[in-house]
Design an enzyme around this catalytic site. Structure first.
Site, PDB file in Angstrom:
ATOM      1  N   ASP A 196       0.865  -1.189   0.000  1.00 29.46           N
ATOM      2  CA  ASP A 196       0.000   0.000   0.000  1.00 29.46           C
ATOM      3  C   ASP A 196       0.899   1.235   0.000  1.00 29.46           C
ATOM      4  O   ASP A 196       1.009   1.959   0.992  1.00 29.46           O
ATOM      5  CB  ASP A 196      -0.962   0.002   1.188  1.00 29.46           C
ATOM      6  CG  ASP A 196      -2.125   0.981   0.973  1.00 29.46           C
ATOM      7  OD1 ASP A 196      -2.102   1.704  -0.054  1.00 29.46           O
ATOM      8  OD2 ASP A 196      -3.042   1.033   1.809  1.00 29.46           O
ATOM      9  N   CYS A 246       0.347   4.933   1.601  1.00 29.96           N
ATOM     10  CA  CYS A 246      -0.783   4.924   2.529  1.00 29.96           C
ATOM     11  C   CYS A 246      -0.508   5.970   3.606  1.00 29.96           C
ATOM     12  O   CYS A 246       0.635   6.138   4.038  1.00 29.96           O
ATOM     13  CB  CYS A 246      -0.927   3.543   3.162  1.00 29.96           C
ATOM     14  SG  CYS A 246      -2.369   3.444   4.222  1.00 29.96           S
ATOM     15  N   GLU A 299     -13.553   9.868   8.895  1.00 27.25           N
ATOM     16  CA  GLU A 299     -14.158  10.210  10.184  1.00 27.25           C
ATOM     17  C   GLU A 299     -14.491  11.692  10.316  1.00 27.25           C
ATOM     18  O   GLU A 299     -13.827  12.549   9.732  1.00 27.25           O
ATOM     19  CB  GLU A 299     -13.215   9.832  11.339  1.00 27.25           C
ATOM     20  CG  GLU A 299     -13.080   8.344  11.535  1.00 27.25           C
ATOM     21  CD  GLU A 299     -12.187   7.950  12.711  1.00 27.25           C
ATOM     22  OE1 GLU A 299     -12.283   6.776  13.124  1.00 27.25           O
ATOM     23  OE2 GLU A 299     -11.405   8.788  13.204  1.00 27.25           O
ATOM     24  N   GLY A 315      -6.131   6.440  16.540  1.00 25.46           N
ATOM     25  CA  GLY A 315      -6.405   5.246  17.331  1.00 25.46           C
ATOM     26  C   GLY A 315      -7.328   4.349  16.521  1.00 25.46           C
ATOM     27  O   GLY A 315      -7.468   4.523  15.314  1.00 25.46           O
ATOM     28  N   MET A 340     -11.278   2.607  15.722  1.00 24.10           N
ATOM     29  CA  MET A 340     -12.526   3.307  15.416  1.00 24.10           C
ATOM     30  C   MET A 340     -13.387   3.654  16.633  1.00 24.10           C
ATOM     31  O   MET A 340     -14.467   4.226  16.500  1.00 24.10           O
ATOM     32  CB  MET A 340     -13.341   2.523  14.383  1.00 24.10           C
ATOM     33  CG  MET A 340     -13.841   1.179  14.851  1.00 24.10           C
ATOM     34  SD  MET A 340     -14.416   0.170  13.478  1.00 24.10           S
ATOM     35  CE  MET A 340     -16.146   0.544  13.454  1.00 24.10           C
ATOM     36  N   HIS A 390       2.544   5.435  13.606  1.00 26.57           N
ATOM     37  CA  HIS A 390       1.492   5.800  12.638  1.00 26.57           C
ATOM     38  C   HIS A 390       0.103   5.447  13.142  1.00 26.57           C
ATOM     39  O   HIS A 390      -0.878   5.573  12.430  1.00 26.57           O
ATOM     40  CB  HIS A 390       1.753   5.144  11.286  1.00 26.57           C
ATOM     41  CG  HIS A 390       1.304   3.706  11.174  1.00 26.57           C
ATOM     42  ND1 HIS A 390       1.615   2.752  12.105  1.00 26.57           N
ATOM     43  CD2 HIS A 390       0.565   3.065  10.215  1.00 26.57           C
ATOM     44  CE1 HIS A 390       1.091   1.589  11.734  1.00 26.57           C
ATOM     45  NE2 HIS A 390       0.450   1.754  10.600  1.00 26.57           N
ATOM     46  N   GLY A 391       0.011   4.978  14.384  1.00 27.47           N
ATOM     47  CA  GLY A 391      -1.287   4.602  14.932  1.00 27.47           C
ATOM     48  C   GLY A 391      -1.103   3.807  16.206  1.00 27.47           C
ATOM     49  O   GLY A 391      -0.033   3.834  16.820  1.00 27.47           O
ATOM     50  N   GLY A 426      -1.438   0.454  16.328  1.00 26.21           N
ATOM     51  CA  GLY A 426      -0.811  -0.843  16.031  1.00 26.21           C
ATOM     52  C   GLY A 426      -1.707  -1.981  16.476  1.00 26.21           C
ATOM     53  O   GLY A 426      -2.339  -1.912  17.536  1.00 26.21           O
TER      54      GLY A 426
END
Length: 393
Positions: free
Chosen positions: A75, A78, A159, A299, A301, A322-323, A325
């Site tokens: 990806d 991304c 979102e 984070g 959803m 990046h988040g 994980g």
């Protein structure tokens, strides 16, 4: 929280910002990458690090004179896009369901694509270079055009969020769609073939690489940059559509002036200068966080997300997570959680609550606060967001 140098006895050290020891497979993956001869200085692992293909997701790998296509991944480009709007939470009252259904009607999700390319899409300059891309994708131009401005599936999302001051933010997560995937696969298979032909000893076939200055390297670099630009444009097109829907419901269709806009990759490679040397930096599930760079760390959803500003930490190659994980695989999440769990964990969020998104349940991800606590030396938090609407691919 400072990093620790892992005790791996590899030619190149591995520095980790994670607060947990790596599992056996993760350790092996880190060792494999750190043992490659062209890896520069050290490998940096972000707080959300977890298993990937070839290289760990959440790893930053700087290389001299070589690139590993599978480390960048399929990806390509991304990443995330966020817009701070002038709207307030109260303006959303009673409108979320309508906004969600209009966004879902306007932006294709999953395997769906646009019926035709709109003017913004067909006017994109990138199409002028399509003929130069790998011959394996030459029959995909029509599909690539129809997919520009589409979300995709998996963990991609759109979102509407609120910050701690009740300000409305728009946020989305997507990449280079099918065309990026196909370009990556073409080059990954070429790299593997070359390694086989030249009898190159590799700790993992997925770490097959291209040597700088070779024709294969140049071809991959060209396609990589194109796919990264496509991914960024894809997010821009979707964000413009999302803004139109929100403007219609909150401002009577009057165009709004964003207070802040951020668009950043977290799966990509770039040429940068670190420790006084020019290197290729591959961020596989990591965001660039140079001094004052804006970044987005989402984070799951049902959890918080963060808009951050980089601190330019040299040891991390100016990067951050990046988040949150993943804590468990998609299959494990489907076996472990029920639909009731999903409904409970996404309370207060206008979103799909069906078995099709069970693998994206918040409980399948690491707690985002924990991840943020591990990178105070990498970024400062500019805004803390909580979603009130989520469209999943």
């Amino acid at each position: 929280m400072p990093y620790e140098s892992l005790n791996l006895s590899t030619p190149t050290p591995v520095l980790s910002w994670a607060d947990h020891p790596l599992g056996w497979e993760e350790t092996q993956m880190a060792k494999n990458v750190a043992s490659l001869p062209f890896v520069f200085k050290h490998v940096a692992l972000m707080p959300d690090v977890h298993l990937g293909k070839g290289a760990l997701v959440g790893s930053v790998v700087a290389t001299k004179d070589a690139l590993i296509p599978a480390a960048v991944g399929v990806d390509i480009g991304c990443g995330m896009c966020a817009v701070k709007t002038p709207f307030k939470a109260t303006q959303l009252d009673g409108k979320l369901k309508k906004i969600r259904s209009e966004v879902e009607a306007l932006i294709p999700v999953g395997f769906n694509e646009n019926k035709a390319a709109d003017k913004t899409v067909s006017n994109w300059q990138g199409w002028n270079h399509f003929k130069e891309l790998h011959r394996g994708v030459q029959d995909l131009k029509g599909k690539a055009m129809r997919q520009l401005g589409s979300l995709g599936g998996g963990n991609h999302f759109i979102e509407v969020c609120l910050d701690t001051e009740d300000q409305v933010w728009l946020m989305l997560h997507s990449g280079s769609r099918n065309i990026g995937n196909m370009l990556a696969q073409c080059h990954i298979s070429t790299a593997r073939e070359l390694a086989k032909l030249s009898n190159t000893a590799l700790p993992d076939p997925d770490l097959a690489y291209f040597v700088a200055q070779s024709p294969h390297f140049h071809a991959y670099w060209r396609d990589l940059q194109w796919a990264q630009d496509y991914a960024r444009m894809n997010r821009d097109v979707m964000m413009a559509r999302l803004m139109r829907v929100v403007e219609k419901h909150l401002a009577g269709g009057k165009p709004m002036k964003p207070l802040l806009q951020v668009n950043c990759h977290h799966n990509y490679a770039e040429k940068e200068v670190h420790f006084g040397e020019e290197v290729y930096v591959t961020r596989k599930g990591a965001v660039r966080a140079r001094q004052d760079d804006y970044g987005i760390i989402p984070g799951s959803m049902g959890a918080k997300s963060f808009i951050v500003k980089g601190k330019g930490n040299a040891e991390s190659y100016c990067s951050c997570s990046h988040g949150a994980g993943r804590l468990m695989s998609r299959n494990k999440a489907k076996l472990h959680f029920t639909l009731d769990d999903l409904i409970q964990q996404t309370q207060g969020v206008e979103c799909r609550k069906d078995k099709g998104v069970l693998d994206e349940i918040p409980g399948a991800y690491k707690p985002i606060d924990q991840v943020m606590a591990q990178q105070t030396d990498l970024v400062e938090v500019v805004a803390t967001l909580k979603q009130v609407l989520c469209v999943k691919g």
